[in-house]
Motif scaffolding. Structure first.
Motif, PDB file in Angstrom:
ATOM      1  N   ALA A 149      -2.312 -10.763   7.238  1.00  0.00           N
ATOM      2  CA  ALA A 149      -1.339  -9.743   6.832  1.00  0.00           C
ATOM      3  C   ALA A 149      -1.548  -8.489   7.655  1.00  0.00           C
ATOM      4  CB  ALA A 149      -1.478  -9.427   5.350  1.00  0.00           C
ATOM      5  N   ILE A 150      -0.464  -7.961   8.172  1.00  0.00           N
ATOM      6  CA  ILE A 150      -0.481  -6.642   8.808  1.00  0.00           C
ATOM      7  C   ILE A 150      -0.335  -5.617   7.684  1.00  0.00           C
ATOM      8  CG2 ILE A 150       0.699  -5.089  10.401  1.00  0.00           C
ATOM      9  CD1 ILE A 150      -0.617  -7.368  11.816  1.00  0.00           C
ATOM     10  N   LEU A 216      -2.852  -0.002  14.419  1.00  0.00           N
ATOM     11  CA  LEU A 216      -2.440  -1.257  13.783  1.00  0.00           C
ATOM     12  C   LEU A 216      -3.649  -1.864  13.079  1.00  0.00           C
ATOM     13  CD1 LEU A 216      -0.154  -4.018  15.183  1.00  0.00           C
ATOM     14  CD2 LEU A 216      -2.394  -4.669  14.294  1.00  0.00           C
ATOM     15  N   THR A 217      -3.464  -2.324  11.844  1.00  0.00           N
ATOM     16  CA  THR A 217      -4.538  -2.969  11.088  1.00  0.00           C
ATOM     17  C   THR A 217      -4.061  -4.339  10.612  1.00  0.00           C
ATOM     18  OG1 THR A 217      -5.399  -0.836  10.328  1.00  0.00           O
ATOM     19  CG2 THR A 217      -6.094  -2.801   9.111  1.00  0.00           C
ATOM     20  N   ASP A 218      -4.862  -5.366  10.958  1.00  0.00           N
ATOM     21  CA  ASP A 218      -4.534  -6.754  10.591  1.00  0.00           C
ATOM     22  C   ASP A 218      -5.680  -7.358   9.799  1.00  0.00           C
ATOM     23  OD1 ASP A 218      -3.207  -9.373  10.757  1.00  0.00           O
ATOM     24  OD2 ASP A 218      -4.829  -9.895  12.134  1.00  0.00           O
ATOM     25  N   LYS A 219      -5.371  -7.988   8.675  1.00  0.00           N
ATOM     26  CA  LYS A 219      -6.373  -8.701   7.904  1.00  0.00           C
ATOM     27  C   LYS A 219      -6.184 -10.199   8.093  1.00  0.00           C
ATOM     28  CE  LYS A 219      -7.212  -5.265   4.282  1.00  0.00           C
ATOM     29  NZ  LYS A 219      -7.322  -5.015   2.831  1.00  0.00           N
ATOM     30  N   LYS A 220      -7.257 -10.857   8.507  1.00  0.00           N
ATOM     31  CA  LYS A 220      -7.174 -12.285   8.826  1.00  0.00           C
ATOM     32  C   LYS A 220      -7.627 -13.153   7.642  1.00  0.00           C
ATOM     33  CE  LYS A 220      -8.146 -11.414  13.717  1.00  0.00           C
ATOM     34  NZ  LYS A 220      -9.031 -11.701  14.857  1.00  0.00           N
ATOM     35  N   VAL A 221      -6.950 -14.244   7.452  1.00  0.00           N
ATOM     36  CA  VAL A 221      -7.331 -15.226   6.428  1.00  0.00           C
ATOM     37  C   VAL A 221      -7.783 -16.493   7.122  1.00  0.00           C
ATOM     38  CG1 VAL A 221      -6.518 -16.599   4.483  1.00  0.00           C
ATOM     39  CG2 VAL A 221      -5.702 -14.266   4.777  1.00  0.00           C
TER      40      VAL A 221
END
Length: 222
Positions: A149-150, A216-221
């Motif tokens: 999710a961004i 920009l911040t991205d959370k990885k799953v």
């Protein structure tokens, strides 16, 4: 003495009897010769019949042996055809099963990729943040394959920003040329986010006149 001197003449009787016996013997010889001829013919016939029987026996044995060989070959040929048909059927079934398995794995992978997730629950999972000078922006500034999710995008209002999640355009902002100011394209508290299941791509145009940085911040799953 008269009886003795006047003995009957037996010679004619003896000669007659002898002639009769000769005739009988000649007849018997004739009969014997005829029987011998018949016997010889019978023996010849028996020998010929025996030879024919032997020839027919040999021919029969050869025919039986040939029939056995042909039958064995026919059985071998049929077995080979049967084995080939069974092998072809097995190969076709295996290919069909492999194709179905591949399709199923693809479908499961797609389902897994698209399975939903709670953005807030991935707060401690790897987070990637970046800060880029506006002059250094050049088209696609961030992309990855996977799920995540961004959660924050910030930059100048002069930037043109597009975000494609799973190939779909979900954020489209055309920059303006008025006075420069900082803009949150998405809030940074997790209240707004762009969720993606397979791919994410963020595009931004460079703007040398802006004094702000692009974040920009991205959370990885995983």
């Amino acid at each position: 003495m008269a009886g003795v001197n006047n003995q009957p003449n037996l010679r004619p009787l003896i000669d007659e009897q002898t002639e009769i016996q000769k005739l009988d013997l000649t007849w018997l010889k004739s009969v014997a010769a005829a029987n011998r001829t018949k016997l010889d013919q019978t023996l010849a016939d028996v020998a010929e019949a025996s030879e024919n029987v032997n020839a027919k026996h040999v021919a029969t044995q050869q025919a039986v042996a040939s029939a056995k060989a042909e039958t064995a070959q026919a059985i071998t040929d049929k077995q080979a055809l049967t084995d080939a048909a069974v092998t072809a059927a097995k190969d076709a079934l295996l290919a069909d099963l492999l194709a179905k398995n591949t399709a199923l794995m693809t479908e499961l992978s797609d389902i897994k990729a698209k399975s939903d997730f709670d953005v807030k629950s991935i707060g401690k999972i790897q987070t990637e943040s970046m800060a880029i000078n506006h002059a250094d922006l050049n088209g696609v500034i961030f992309s990855r394959s996977g799920k995540g999710a961004i959660v924050a995008i910030q930059g100048s209002h002069r930037n043109t920003v597009k975000v494609f999640a799973d190939g779909v355009l979900v954020l489209d902002f055309n920059g303006v040329t008025s006075s420069d100011y900082n803009r949150d394209f998405m809030t940074g508290g997790g209240f707004e986010y762009i969720k993606y299941h397979k791919t994410i791509e963020v595009q931004a145009t460079p703007e040398a006149a802006s004094s702000y940085q692009f974040f920009l911040t991205d959370k990885k799953v995983y």
